[in-house]
Design an enzyme around this catalytic site. Structure first.
Site, short mmCIF file in Angstrom:
data_model
loop_
_atom_site.label_atom_id
_atom_site.label_comp_id
_atom_site.label_asym_id
_atom_site.label_seq_id
_atom_site.Cartn_x
_atom_site.Cartn_y
_atom_site.Cartn_z
N ASP A 1 0.05 18.10 19.47
CA ASP A 1 0.67 19.08 20.37
C ASP A 1 1.49 20.15 19.67
O ASP A 1 2.38 20.75 20.28
CB ASP A 1 1.54 18.38 21.42
CG ASP A 1 0.72 17.56 22.40
OD1 ASP A 1 -0.52 17.76 22.44
OD2 ASP A 1 1.29 16.70 23.10
N LYS B 1 -3.76 10.85 4.92
CA LYS B 1 -3.54 10.05 6.13
C LYS B 1 -2.53 10.82 6.99
O LYS B 1 -1.32 10.63 6.86
CB LYS B 1 -3.00 8.67 5.79
CG LYS B 1 -3.88 7.85 4.82
CD LYS B 1 -3.24 7.80 3.47
CE LYS B 1 -3.90 6.92 2.44
NZ LYS B 1 -5.12 6.32 2.59
N ASP C 1 17.98 9.42 -6.44
CA ASP C 1 19.41 9.57 -6.14
C ASP C 1 19.75 9.35 -4.67
O ASP C 1 20.84 9.72 -4.22
CB ASP C 1 19.92 10.96 -6.57
CG ASP C 1 19.83 11.16 -8.08
OD1 ASP C 1 19.80 10.16 -8.81
OD2 ASP C 1 19.78 12.33 -8.52
N LYS D 1 3.26 4.41 -1.27
CA LYS D 1 3.37 5.32 -2.42
C LYS D 1 4.64 6.13 -2.22
O LYS D 1 4.62 7.18 -1.57
CB LYS D 1 2.17 6.26 -2.52
CG LYS D 1 0.82 5.55 -2.64
CD LYS D 1 0.13 5.49 -1.32
CE LYS D 1 -1.26 4.85 -1.47
NZ LYS D 1 -1.82 4.45 -0.17
N HIS E 1 -8.62 11.58 1.19
CA HIS E 1 -7.79 10.37 1.17
C HIS E 1 -6.49 10.57 1.95
O HIS E 1 -5.67 9.67 2.04
CB HIS E 1 -7.50 9.99 -0.29
CG HIS E 1 -6.88 8.66 -0.48
ND1 HIS E 1 -5.55 8.48 -0.79
CD2 HIS E 1 -7.42 7.42 -0.40
CE1 HIS E 1 -5.29 7.20 -0.91
NE2 HIS E 1 -6.40 6.52 -0.68
N HIS F 1 0.81 -1.21 0.00
CA HIS F 1 0.00 0.00 0.00
C HIS F 1 0.85 1.27 0.00
O HIS F 1 0.33 2.36 0.11
CB HIS F 1 -0.91 -0.03 1.24
CG HIS F 1 -2.05 0.92 1.19
ND1 HIS F 1 -2.22 1.92 2.13
CD2 HIS F 1 -3.07 1.06 0.33
CE1 HIS F 1 -3.31 2.61 1.85
NE2 HIS F 1 -3.85 2.11 0.75
#
Length: 484
Positions: A409, A404, A233, A228, A402, A226
């Site tokens: 704090d 996440k 380099d 991405k 979408h 899952h």
């Protein structure tokens, strides 16, 4: 006897189904897995004849995990050990940082450093990228300027409009002598054989992650990649929620898609690189010779400390879940969470509710509709629990959210691929950047507050008045939450 079986074929099959189901249930119990997961699978076996066995066959077995993911050679490589040893912080330095600026967030640093050997790395630049438009604008520029190699790893890699542009950018650099490696998840991606052939002809190495039969029918198969990420380099790394697919760049003919990605530059990219190489050796069945050019010396390009948490079936512990759990338990002032799927395990739900009841101001932003009927109702089944504990819940109404992310704090921000659900915590391969910086947290908090302008806050009295049918859908979906 044979005549009886022939005349009562359905009844006979039912008997055979439950004989197999009883044996399977006994086997599941002996595995000593999470009790909620165990009950979910046994319930499926009992109430869904035939289908329950198929669900367990495709989703529940762990023999693939035991057989396939015993692969730690990358982390034992001398080059990797060398940079880990160089960057790792000793206890005395951690104590100094605890006093200077980390406070109790040092517990998260210690957790990941001790369990996963992933150090808190200083001297990085962090750029927050809102939606696919900003992400691909920056990424295409970095690809154009790559000098040695480009490493690509995506859950969803489609050869639609943005995907074709991405492919052409990679092909151009491969033809110019840049080493390009691509790893895409076989189940989630929609990339044609023609595009794959075109990339291979240009010299790009490309492999699918765990091919399966009938991918369109098995989109929730266990142990999917899952992540991405892109590494350029060994100096620039991308991590976040944005896949390679047109909906992420908000074309005019589709609904609005709200996501968050981050571009990292500095030594912390070495942590992302090591995880790419680990998966690459698995999918390609190669043993890349890991040399220093994958982990180059990087001059400090910023002042921001970043730590990488990654987890999956090859992990000894659910590192991302434990890091988030520790952050929530240590929160003193506030927590802001954005997630497309909120289907927490008991530990995370208890941590959030108890943090709220001890005075931490918690707000959670989730999509109003989402892209999954079952996940939507499973998520909704937790809302009353949250509201009764004093947690504010926002439904995002502009489109699909979408992203996440989490802000704690005003010091810690997280951006990654992991949803707030069982599948991300326990089953799939995920990666998250933990950023310990007040300025970045202030920016992330501003983004959260801006997103709430497109939300409806859920009112507890109104929520209690939702229809009986809605509550039934929620309760039924929650039963299968560990399987979603």
């Amino acid at each position: 006897m044979l005549e009886y079986v022939q005349n009562n074929i359905f009844f006979t099959l039912i008997i055979i189904n439950y004989i197999i189901a009883i044996g399977t249930a006994f086997f599941i119990i002996l595995n000593n897995r999470n009790p909620i997961t165990t009950v979910s699978y046994i319930l499926a076996l009992v109430v869904l004849p035939f289908l329950g066995l198929l669900i367990y066959y495709f989703l529940g077995q762990e023999y693939r995990k035991d057989k396939m993911f015993k692969r730690k050679k990358v982390f034992n490589n001398e080059t990797v050990k060398k940079w880990e040893k160089k960057l790792i912080l000793n206890d005395n330095r951690l104590e100094n940082y605890e006093t200077d600026f980390l406070g109790n967030k040092v517990n998260i640093v210690k957790l990941l450093q001790n369990n996963q050997k992933k150090p808190l790395v200083f001297g990085n630049d962090v750029q927050i990228l809102i939606n696919g438009e900003k992400k691909f604008e920056a990424l295409f520029k970095d690809i154009k300027e790559a000098k040695n190699h480009i490493h690509v790893e995506y859950y969803m890699f489609n050869d639609d409009k943005i995907g074709s542009q991405f492919i052409e950018a990679l092909i151009k650099r491969a033809k110019e002598g840049i080493v390009v490696r691509v790893n895409y998840d076989y189940v989630a991606s929609a990339i044609s054989n023609k595009s794959i052939k075109k990339m291979k002809q240009a010299g790009i190495e490309i492999f699918p992650f765990m091919p399966v039969w009938f991918p369109n029918l098995t989109r929730k198969l266990n142990y999917r990649n899952h992540r991405k990420i892109v590494v350029i380099d060994g100096i620039i790394g991308y991590v976040g929620g944005v896949n390679v697919s047109d909906e992420y760049v908000n074309p005019n003919n589709t609904g609005y898609w709200r996501d968050t990605h981050t571009r990292l530059k500095g030594n912390v990219v070495k942590s992302i690189q090591s995880h790419f190489l680990l998966n690459w050796n698995f999918v390609s069945e190669q043993e890349i010779e890991i040399t220093d050019h994958y982990f180059p010396e990087v001059e400090e390009c910023g002042e921001i400390p970043v730590q990488i948490a990654a987890s999956g079936p090859d992990s000894d512990y659910p590192h991302i879940m434990e890091a988030l759990f520790t952050a929530i338990n240590g929160a003193k002032d506030f927590i802001r969470i954005t997630t497309p799927y909120f289907i927490p395990n008991d530990q995370m739900l208890t941590a959030l509710k108890t943090a709220s009841r001890r005075g931490v101001d918690i707000e959670i932003l989730i999509p109003k509709e989402g892209d999954s009927w079952a996940a939507k109702y499973a998520t909704n089944s937790y809302i009353l629990d949250l509201l009764e504990s004093g947690i504010k819940v926002y439904h995002y109404c502009k489109g699909m959210v979408h992203a996440k992310t989490m802000v704690v704090d005003g010091l810690l921000s997280t951006i990654g691929t992991s949803n707030m659900d069982y599948r991300s915590f326990e089953i799939n391969f995920e990666i998250t950047a933990l950023i310990y910086n007040k300025e970045v947290s202030a920016e992330m908090l501003h983004i959260f507050e801006d997103d709430t302008k497109h939300c409806n806050q859920v009112a507890i009295e109104e929520w209690k008045q939702r229809s009986f049918q809605e509550k039934v859908k929620e309760s039924f979906s929650r039963l299968w939450a560990p399987l979603l």
